[in-house]
Write an enzyme that holds these catalytic residues in place. Structure first.
Site, PDB file in Angstrom:
ATOM      1  N   LYS A  17     -15.812  50.556  93.610  1.00 57.40           N
ATOM      2  CA  LYS A  17     -15.199  50.851  92.308  1.00 57.40           C
ATOM      3  C   LYS A  17     -15.259  52.345  91.991  1.00 57.40           C
ATOM      4  CE  LYS A  17     -17.782  48.075  89.754  1.00 57.40           C
ATOM      5  NZ  LYS A  17     -18.666  47.444  90.741  1.00 57.40           N
ATOM      6  N   ARG A  92     -18.292  43.861  81.492  1.00 58.87           N
ATOM      7  CA  ARG A  92     -19.096  43.166  82.487  1.00 58.87           C
ATOM      8  C   ARG A  92     -19.383  41.739  82.046  1.00 58.87           C
ATOM      9  NH1 ARG A  92     -21.724  47.578  85.232  1.00 58.87           N
ATOM     10  NH2 ARG A  92     -23.235  46.975  86.809  1.00 58.87           N
ATOM     11  N   ARG A 129     -26.299  53.841 100.429  1.00 57.91           N
ATOM     12  CA  ARG A 129     -25.632  54.772  99.512  1.00 57.91           C
ATOM     13  C   ARG A 129     -26.606  55.814  98.949  1.00 57.91           C
ATOM     14  NH1 ARG A 129     -22.143  52.562  94.482  1.00 57.91           N
ATOM     15  NH2 ARG A 129     -24.110  51.931  93.561  1.00 57.91           N
ATOM     16  N   ARG A 161     -30.410  55.882  94.359  1.00 52.55           N
ATOM     17  CA  ARG A 161     -30.637  55.377  93.009  1.00 52.55           C
ATOM     18  C   ARG A 161     -31.638  54.228  93.048  1.00 52.55           C
ATOM     19  NH1 ARG A 161     -24.537  54.391  91.083  1.00 52.55           N
ATOM     20  NH2 ARG A 161     -25.501  52.400  90.631  1.00 52.55           N
ATOM     21  N   ARG A 172     -28.737  42.629  90.798  1.00 50.01           N
ATOM     22  CA  ARG A 172     -27.415  43.032  90.316  1.00 50.01           C
ATOM     23  C   ARG A 172     -26.344  42.077  90.818  1.00 50.01           C
ATOM     24  NH1 ARG A 172     -27.135  48.888  92.371  1.00 50.01           N
ATOM     25  NH2 ARG A 172     -25.274  49.202  91.100  1.00 50.01           N
TER      26      ARG A 172
HETATM   27  P1  AMP Z   1     -23.442  50.335  87.677  1.00 55.66           P
HETATM   28  O1  AMP Z   1     -23.519  51.732  88.145  1.00 55.66           O
HETATM   29  O2  AMP Z   1     -22.106  49.973  87.086  1.00 55.66           O
HETATM   30  O3  AMP Z   1     -23.875  49.337  88.709  1.00 55.66           O
HETATM   31  O4  AMP Z   1     -24.467  50.184  86.451  1.00 55.66           O
HETATM   32  C1  AMP Z   1     -25.825  50.477  86.624  1.00 55.66           C
HETATM   33  C2  AMP Z   1     -26.638  49.766  85.571  1.00 55.66           C
HETATM   34  O5  AMP Z   1     -26.221  50.188  84.250  1.00 55.66           O
HETATM   35  C3  AMP Z   1     -26.486  48.266  85.546  1.00 55.66           C
HETATM   36  O6  AMP Z   1     -27.336  47.625  86.476  1.00 55.66           O
HETATM   37  C4  AMP Z   1     -26.849  47.938  84.095  1.00 55.66           C
HETATM   38  O7  AMP Z   1     -28.232  48.019  83.906  1.00 55.66           O
HETATM   39  C5  AMP Z   1     -26.228  49.091  83.339  1.00 55.66           C
HETATM   40  N1  AMP Z   1     -24.833  48.827  82.943  1.00 55.66           N
HETATM   41  C6  AMP Z   1     -23.718  49.492  83.361  1.00 55.66           C
HETATM   42  N2  AMP Z   1     -22.616  49.010  82.785  1.00 55.66           N
HETATM   43  C7  AMP Z   1     -23.024  47.997  81.978  1.00 55.66           C
HETATM   44  C8  AMP Z   1     -22.348  47.080  81.121  1.00 55.66           C
HETATM   45  N3  AMP Z   1     -21.015  47.104  80.979  1.00 55.66           N
HETATM   46  N4  AMP Z   1     -23.099  46.180  80.450  1.00 55.66           N
HETATM   47  C9  AMP Z   1     -24.436  46.138  80.568  1.00 55.66           C
HETATM   48  N5  AMP Z   1     -25.141  46.954  81.368  1.00 55.66           N
HETATM   49  C10 AMP Z   1     -24.454  47.894  82.068  1.00 55.66           C
END
Ligand code: AMP
Length: 219
Positions: A17, A92, A129, A161, A172
């Site tokens: 993404k 999400r 990554r 990360r 996740r």
């Molecule tokens: P990502 O980089 O999109 O995988 O997001 C990393 C982390 O940020 C996730 O594991 C959540 O803890 C938080 N996060 C990101 N976007 C959202 C969302 N739309 N709703 C809730 N938590 C989010």
């Protein structure tokens, strides 16, 4: 491009993404809005929101809808998002999708791209990554930037990360199945969902998405 082009990009973590949104943002001239990036920056800068969500992010759990909805709403008020945005990591959950509709009002979501990849590929991609803490550039563990720990783009620190560590990856993926997969039916029901095979070269994925956007008269 017409008034406000909001493109939702869905897909498991590691589906590509971020990579696709960055590439599409350049092609389309609209910003890549990643709630994960916004939240990580808040944690890094120790803002009040960052302090509130820090442990949740580290545990690989979802931040509350109220917080992310507010962050997205604020981001849409920035000048560069007037023409639209590529949404990565938001919505999400079904309730975030409804909140997004409310935030957008008449404009609405124009299309939802689902980047489809098998779990085995996701696990492999995420664990290898590495990410620049400053500009968000993405590398693989075998890249020179990852080995040296320095981004060739901006000189920032290249790190793994916390949420790309094996235990957080598993959490996740579970959260994705539970909370995000229902979004596919939400957008499918509105005729907005398009599935794109994410298991191809990034250039091919971008080209396929651009074709879909143009076929649908979005760009
Ligand atoms: P990502 O980089 O999109 O995988 O997001 C990393 C982390 O940020 C996730 O594991 C959540 O803890 C938080 N996060 C990101 N976007 C959202 C969302 N739309 N709703 C809730 N938590 C989010």
């Amino acid at each position: 491009m017409s008034a406000r082009v909001i493109i939702v990009v869905l897909g498991k973590q590691g589906a590509g993404k971020g990579t696709q949104c960055k590439r599409l943002a350049q092609h389309l001239g609209i910003p890549h809005v990643s709630t994960g990036d916004i939240l990580r920056a808040a944690v890094r800068d120790a803002t009040p929101t960052g302090l509130e969500v820090s442990s949740i992010l580290h545990a690989g759990q979802l931040v509350s809808d109220d917080i992310v909805n507010r962050l997205v709403k604020d981001r849409f008020n920035d000048t560069d998002a007037r023409g639209g945005a590529l949404l990565d990591g938001f919505p999400r959950t079904a309730s975030q999708a409804e909140a997004l509709d409310e935030i957008l009002g008449e404009d609405g979501v124009k299309i939802c791209i689902n980047l489809d990849v098998p779990n085995s590929l996701v696990a492999e991609r995420l664990s290898s990554r590495r990410v620049c803490q400053e500009c968000g550039a993405i590398y693989r563990d075998t890249d020179i930037e990852a080995i040296s720990g320095t981004c060739s783009n901006c000189g920032g620190d290249v790190i793994q990360r916390d949420d790309d560590l094996p235990e957080a990856i598993l959490k996740r993926l579970e959260a994705y199945e539970r909370d995000t997969a229902p979004l596919l039916s939400f957008y499918d029901g509105r005729g907005l969902l398009v599935r794109v095979d994410g298991d191809q070269d990034p250039q091919e994925v971008t080209a396929e998405i651009l074709d879909v956007l143009s076929e649908r008269g979005i760009t």
